[in-house]
Design an enzyme around this catalytic site. Structure first.
Site, PDB file in Angstrom:
ATOM      1  N   ASP A 125     -56.170  -1.760  72.769  1.00 55.37           N
ATOM      2  CA  ASP A 125     -57.463  -1.227  73.202  1.00 55.37           C
ATOM      3  C   ASP A 125     -58.620  -1.769  72.377  1.00 55.37           C
ATOM      4  O   ASP A 125     -59.703  -2.020  72.916  1.00 55.37           O
ATOM      5  CB  ASP A 125     -57.464   0.299  73.080  1.00 55.37           C
ATOM      6  CG  ASP A 125     -56.415   0.933  73.964  1.00 55.37           C
ATOM      7  OD1 ASP A 125     -55.995   0.269  74.934  1.00 55.37           O
ATOM      8  OD2 ASP A 125     -56.011   2.064  73.677  1.00 55.37           O
TER       9      ASP A 125
HETATM   10  N1  LIG Z   1     -57.563   5.228  64.589  1.00 52.08           N
HETATM   11  C1  LIG Z   1     -57.832   6.444  65.019  1.00 52.08           C
HETATM   12  O1  LIG Z   1     -58.313   7.275  64.265  1.00 52.08           O
HETATM   13  C2  LIG Z   1     -57.545   6.843  66.392  1.00 52.08           C
HETATM   14  C3  LIG Z   1     -57.463   8.199  66.663  1.00 52.08           C
HETATM   15  C4  LIG Z   1     -57.217   8.580  67.964  1.00 52.08           C
HETATM   16  C5  LIG Z   1     -57.094   7.625  68.946  1.00 52.08           C
HETATM   17  N2  LIG Z   1     -57.183   6.310  68.650  1.00 52.08           N
HETATM   18  C6  LIG Z   1     -57.061   5.328  69.715  1.00 52.08           C
HETATM   19  O2  LIG Z   1     -55.945   4.517  69.501  1.00 52.08           O
HETATM   20  C7  LIG Z   1     -56.223   3.221  70.019  1.00 52.08           C
HETATM   21  C8  LIG Z   1     -55.985   2.248  68.926  1.00 52.08           C
HETATM   22  O3  LIG Z   1     -56.011   0.940  69.438  1.00 52.08           O
HETATM   23  P1  LIG Z   1     -55.006  -0.158  68.980  1.00 52.08           P
HETATM   24  O4  LIG Z   1     -55.476  -1.396  69.591  1.00 52.08           O
HETATM   25  O5  LIG Z   1     -54.847  -0.097  67.505  1.00 52.08           O
HETATM   26  O6  LIG Z   1     -53.607   0.313  69.563  1.00 52.08           O
HETATM   27  P2  LIG Z   1     -53.177   0.492  71.093  1.00 52.08           P
HETATM   28  O7  LIG Z   1     -54.291   0.212  72.004  1.00 52.08           O
HETATM   29  O8  LIG Z   1     -52.544   1.831  71.159  1.00 52.08           O
HETATM   30  O9  LIG Z   1     -52.150  -0.636  71.305  1.00 52.08           O
HETATM   31  C9  LIG Z   1     -51.002  -0.743  70.486  1.00 52.08           C
HETATM   32  C10 LIG Z   1     -50.198  -1.878  71.014  1.00 52.08           C
HETATM   33  O10 LIG Z   1     -49.194  -2.173  70.050  1.00 52.08           O
HETATM   34  C11 LIG Z   1     -48.044  -2.643  70.749  1.00 52.08           C
HETATM   35  N3  LIG Z   1     -46.884  -2.349  69.957  1.00 52.08           N
HETATM   36  C12 LIG Z   1     -46.294  -1.144  69.768  1.00 52.08           C
HETATM   37  N4  LIG Z   1     -45.222  -1.260  68.991  1.00 52.08           N
HETATM   38  C13 LIG Z   1     -45.109  -2.561  68.679  1.00 52.08           C
HETATM   39  C14 LIG Z   1     -44.194  -3.298  67.880  1.00 52.08           C
HETATM   40  N5  LIG Z   1     -43.161  -2.710  67.250  1.00 52.08           N
HETATM   41  N6  LIG Z   1     -44.368  -4.630  67.760  1.00 52.08           N
HETATM   42  C15 LIG Z   1     -45.417  -5.226  68.384  1.00 52.08           C
HETATM   43  N7  LIG Z   1     -46.291  -4.580  69.152  1.00 52.08           N
HETATM   44  C16 LIG Z   1     -46.140  -3.254  69.291  1.00 52.08           C
HETATM   45  C17 LIG Z   1     -48.034  -1.937  72.077  1.00 52.08           C
HETATM   46  O11 LIG Z   1     -47.654  -2.836  73.109  1.00 52.08           O
HETATM   47  P3  LIG Z   1     -46.094  -2.977  73.527  1.00 52.08           P
HETATM   48  O12 LIG Z   1     -45.642  -1.590  73.844  1.00 52.08           O
HETATM   49  O13 LIG Z   1     -46.129  -3.913  74.661  1.00 52.08           O
HETATM   50  O14 LIG Z   1     -45.422  -3.533  72.323  1.00 52.08           O
HETATM   51  C18 LIG Z   1     -49.496  -1.534  72.305  1.00 52.08           C
HETATM   52  O15 LIG Z   1     -50.123  -2.241  73.353  1.00 52.08           O
HETATM   53  C19 LIG Z   1     -57.639   3.215  70.508  1.00 52.08           C
HETATM   54  O16 LIG Z   1     -57.690   3.428  71.884  1.00 52.08           O
HETATM   55  C20 LIG Z   1     -58.238   4.397  69.780  1.00 52.08           C
HETATM   56  O17 LIG Z   1     -59.319   4.998  70.451  1.00 52.08           O
HETATM   57  C21 LIG Z   1     -57.388   5.901  67.373  1.00 52.08           C
END
Ligand SMILES: NC(=O)c1ccc[n+]([C@@H]2O[C@H](COP(=O)([O-])OP(=O)(O)OC[C@H]3O[C@@H](n4cnc5c(N)ncnc54)[C@H](OP(=O)(O)O)[C@@H]3O)[C@@H](O)[C@H]2O)c1
Ligand SMILES: NC(=O)c1ccc[n+]([C@@H]2O[C@H](COP(=O)([O-])OP(=O)(O)OC[C@H]3O[C@@H](n4cnc5c(N)ncnc54)[C@H](OP(=O)(O)O)[C@@H]3O)[C@@H](O)[C@H]2O)c1
Lengths: 461, 96, 96, 461
Positions: free
Chosen positions: A389
């Site tokens: 994301d």
């Molecule tokens: N940081 C905060 O405080 C917080 C709090 C609440 C919400 N959020 C939300 O969380 C999201 C964070 O974004 P992000 O880009 O960090 O994460 P993300 O959008 O959740 O994407 C994580 C990606 O990692 C991949 N993944 C998972 N396990 C893996 C592994 N073992 N090896 C390789 N790839 C793996 C997944 O794809 P596959 O399954 O295809 O591997 C997934 O597409 C945002 O939407 C944000 O708003 C963040």
């Protein structure tokens, strides 16, 4: 001056230390000292209260010893990546303690007694209700974060109705109890049950990734519960510290929502991501170009500058040490290496910072989003490691997207993009990512740790 | 009258909480949350004060359980916060 | 116990006063001073509450004088602050 | 809920409004609204307390009517330039009211009564001591500012000794009183006298120009006096509002000292400027070049850019309207006109801003020190109107100078400097100013208003 008065005045000092501590906790330079100062305030209050008269020391010390042992071991053992769920559990115990305290005060003082004043009845009810909700809610949050229960937002038809029914039930029991607290024990027990159920109902519909916000909110509740418990037993420091935490938690909740570009209402009630599929938008995808570790090795080998963009997948794969090693190999190869950190990458604020710090990545290689974006055009390779994301261009372009308006790391502008993930599954927000279909994008499928280990052996081999 | 005092205390604490927390960088959200959470373990002080001699068996169970839970919150909370923040410090040392 | 509550109130008010006032531009020092001064005329409320019927002549004199002085502080203070601040506003309107 | 309780809860609302008001008062954009909100809080508290039972309305309304009339008339009539002394007087009355309230409470409740608790005795003593000091101290400050008594710092040998004697006397009387408050009325009367004397001793040694700091400090005292009076009559809102003002005043004092680059101790005890002569430093003056209004007219007439640097003399001469007129004439003549405002020019913060605003000088022509200094080299004429210390280059160069370290408006760097003052007398700090002997400096001696009027007629004639 009586002993009691001295103890109470020492609470004033504790309160001052809590305030100082919180103040210092909110700036990076002083945070650690602030935590220690706040702990000092707690120490003073606990030591002083132990001087009270008529305490039943054996049970107190037993309880403290067991609690301290559990707390210390848990805190020492927990992996850095599991911090958020740990905080959730501790928070739940705080709420649970307030519930138990009010229950205990009732059993020992008011059960069967002539009549508790209405005010006392009300504050007992409040601390049980808030404490119970905090307790079970936090445990659900823990379950979701540690993936002991499914992290998906869980929305069912009639949810609002169920909530309202439960709250009405609580109100009914509360009124019955307040009629005559002395004989109302059964109602109170019923209310405890309801508080626990309500905590579950409250958190279960919220997606796992929204848990940090929920924990901040529950944190605020646990403060309020402590505050209510303070009213029950007429204790100042509980009220001051409780309301301080209550206010701080609420504001923290607000700040976190703002950082995620969402409203609190949206977080609590929308089941963000539950209704994923439809959020996708436009369907004019290109072609996905998968690459092997060898292909990626050649790209990296030729690059002058590489930016790693870590995301939640890095935490899942626990690949931070491998990433650091790869980074070092690249640097030996004469490549400039940087890490671009998105503020909400991962599942808790500061998640990536903590992970990479654990792997000893030097601080000055971690670049903030606003600093890296302007330079992105000149970067040879943006290597997206388990992020999704936070690099999704839809946030910039597609007004119909669920994440529209969130600032992103503009990896798509780099000359080459390499994405490490296991599948084409979406990330937290549950939406497609056009970056994966880009002209200049190569996908390296597989667990991030394994993929990077493979890359490392390519380099070494 | 106590209620009035306590309302004043509540009001002032809320304002103060607001002033103190506003504008925290997002990197610090998790430790700050955890640190504030440890403070809410103040219930420990209340439970100790309430656990006097001569309680019924039920009272002892509830009281001890409350002390135990609150202690987990206090000890665990402060320690976990410190661990997190120690990481944050290391980063800065890690520089060139 | 009242003393304890009041000490808490004092402590919290002092912290709050600090948080609220820190970092004021020097241009605002005079009106801020005068505005804070008007608030300290809160003594008016106390004197009114104390001036009940059945006082001695001396009591009436002291009480009335106290009400009078506090009123000067309150009415004059708020008005003078407002006058100063209205000047400050005019400046901005006076621009091109 | 009893009437009394309702009244007390309404005080909570007042307190919240005071806090909001103070918060808004500290930012220019919201200050005026903040003052109104704070006044609203006061209105609520006053209206609610009037509902209390058993009040003697005729005296209350008489006192309020007289006080309100005096306050309103004084506030409406006072000239903008006399604001600081007005604030001092009002502040004094606040302290006086606290003294009278404690005195009154004693007379009506405790005089001759069996025994007041020690705590009550102490708070009565405190509010009389602080209130009395505030009252007489503020009146001395008023006298100094309005030049009804000489503004010079007045230091005499044995001053410290006198202070200590007075304070010891106060302590003695306080102890005697506290022994048996019921019969201690004479001691109390003695203490009132001592408090008033101490206020005078406290302020008299401080120079007139340091009065703003003193007033801020006395403001803090008047808050504390209200707070102590609140303890005497057990009134919440007095305590909250009083301690809020007490804290705010103290911090304001600190901020003001910092803006003047002095320590509070230095302000209170050093009699700054009393020992002037010797502070002068180096004696290698050049020659003073006096100019006539006609000379100055020719310089101004030929200038492309003119910067006015107003100082305390502008306020003394009340020349703001003439300055604005001259500025307009220059602009008609095609000259760019700006006003360089030093943060501590004049005798109160914002003094120049208020004066010039009164004369309708457009806001965008008022330039702050930090913005004008870099451009000073390109300015054709810097016209210093009754300013002295704030343009004294010794603050930059001469480490032995009393004002060393204070940032100044660097008028000496302008191509031509014209100084309007009446004589070669020094300004507030009592030190010589080398600017007046500069190569490019012309002095136009005389009262600023008359000098500028003369310049205006040169332009018109
Ligand atoms: N940081 C905060 O405080 C917080 C709090 C609440 C919400 N959020 C939300 O969380 C999201 C964070 O974004 P992000 O880009 O960090 O994460 P993300 O959008 O959740 O994407 C994580 C990606 O990692 C991949 N993944 C998972 N396990 C893996 C592994 N073992 N090896 C390789 N790839 C793996 C997944 O794809 P596959 O399954 O295809 O591997 C997934 O597409 C945002 O939407 C944000 O708003 C963040
Ligand atoms: N602004 C504040 O809040 C504040 C508070 C406390 C202290 N201070 C101090 O006050 C000083 C302010 O500096 P400043 O440069 O504005 O003033 P200043 O140094 O006091 O100089 C004022 C000058 O104006 C001249 N003057 C007086 N009446 C005049 C008249 N009718 N016509 C023409 N000239 C007249 C005087 O010289 P002649 O007698 O020769 O005419 C005097 O040299 C600083 O030292 C500052 O630290 C300021």
């Amino acid at each position: 001056m009586s002993l009691n008065l001295i103890i109470n005045f020492s609470y004033v000092i504790s309160a001052a230390l809590f305030i100082f501590g919180l103040k210092m906790l909110s700036s990076p330079a002083t945070a650690r000292k602030g935590n220690i100062i706040s702990a000092l305030g707690m120490l003073i209050a606990v030591v002083m209260v132990l001087f009270s008269q008529g305490l039943d020391y054996k049970w107190i010390l037993l309880g403290m010893a067991v609690g301290a042992a559990i707390g210390i071991v848990a805190a020492k053992r927990v992996a850095m990546t599991a911090m958020p769920e740990m905080v959730a559990v501790f928070n739940g115990f705080g709420g649970g303690a307030s519930l138990l305290l009010a229950w205990f005060a009732y059993v020992s003082q008011y059960n069967g007694a002539a009549a508790a004043p209405l005010f006392t009845a009300v504050v007992i009810l409040l601390s049980i209700m808030i404490g119970g909700t905090t307790f079970s809610g936090s445990l659900v949050a823990y379950g979701k974060l540690s993936e002991k229960i499914p992290g998906n937002p869980y929305l069912f038809k009639g949810q609002q109705l169920a909530n309202i029914t439960v709250l009405l039930g609580a109100l009914l029991l509360a009124v019955l109890f307040a009629q005559d607290p002395g004989t109302g024990y059964p109602w109170l027990l019923g209310l405890i049950m309801i508080a626990l159920v309500f905590g579950i109902l409250f958190v279960i519909p919220i997606g796992g990734a929204d848990m940090p916000v929920v924990i901040a909110l529950l944190n605020s509740y646990s403060g309020l519960a402590a505050c209510a418990a303070g009213f029950v037993i007429n204790n100042n420091i509980l009220i001051v510290a409780g309301s301080l935490v209550g206010a701080a938690g609420l504001i923290l909740t607000k700040i976190m929502c703002k950082a995620m570009n969402r409203s609190l209402n949206n977080v609590l009630f929308s089941g963000f991501g539950a209704v994923s599929g439809k959020a996708g938008g436009r369907e004019q995808h290109g072609e996905v170009k998968a690459a092997s570790a060898e292909d990626v090795y050649y790209i990296l080998e030729a690059a002058d500058s590489v930016v790693f963009v870590p995301g939640y997948g890095l935490a899942v794969a626990q690949a931070q040490h491998q990433v650091r090693e790869l980074g070092e190999l690249l640097e030996e190869n004469g490549t400039e290496v940087q890490y671009a950190i998105h503020p909400v990458a991962g599942r808790m604020p500061g998640h990536m910072n903590v992970l990479l710090a654990e792997a000893n990545v030097p601080y000055d290689q971690l670049i903030e989003m606003d600093d890296i974006n302007p330079k992105m055009d000149t970067v040879d390779v943006a290597m997206v490691i388990g992020a999704n994301d936070v690099v999704n261009p839809a946030a910039l372009e597609d007004e119909s997207s669920a994440i529209y308006g969130m600032p992103i790391i503009e990896a798509y502008r780099a000359k080459n993009v390499i994405v490490l993930k296991r599948s084409m599954n979406p990330g937290f927000a549950g939406i497609e990512n056009e970056l994966f279909f880009g002209e200049n994008t190569r996908m390296l499928f597989g667990d991030a740790k394994e993929s990077i280990t493979a890359l490392i052996s390519e380099f070494k081999g | 009258m106590t209620a009035v005092f306590l309302t004043f205390v509540l009001l002032l604490s809320i304002f103060l909480g607001f002033e103190v927390i506003s504008k925290v960088p997002s990197t610090l959200h998790t430790p700050l949350m955890s640190g504030a959470n440890a403070i809410s373990g103040i219930t420990l002080v209340g439970t100790i004060a309430a656990l006097t001699t001569g309680q019924s068996a039920m009272g002892i169970i509830l009281g001890t359980a409350a002390v135990c839970m609150a202690s987990i919150n206090v000890f665990g909370g402060y320690l976990v916060t410190d661990r997190m923040l120690s990481m944050f410090k290391k980063r800065e040392k890690g520089g060139k």
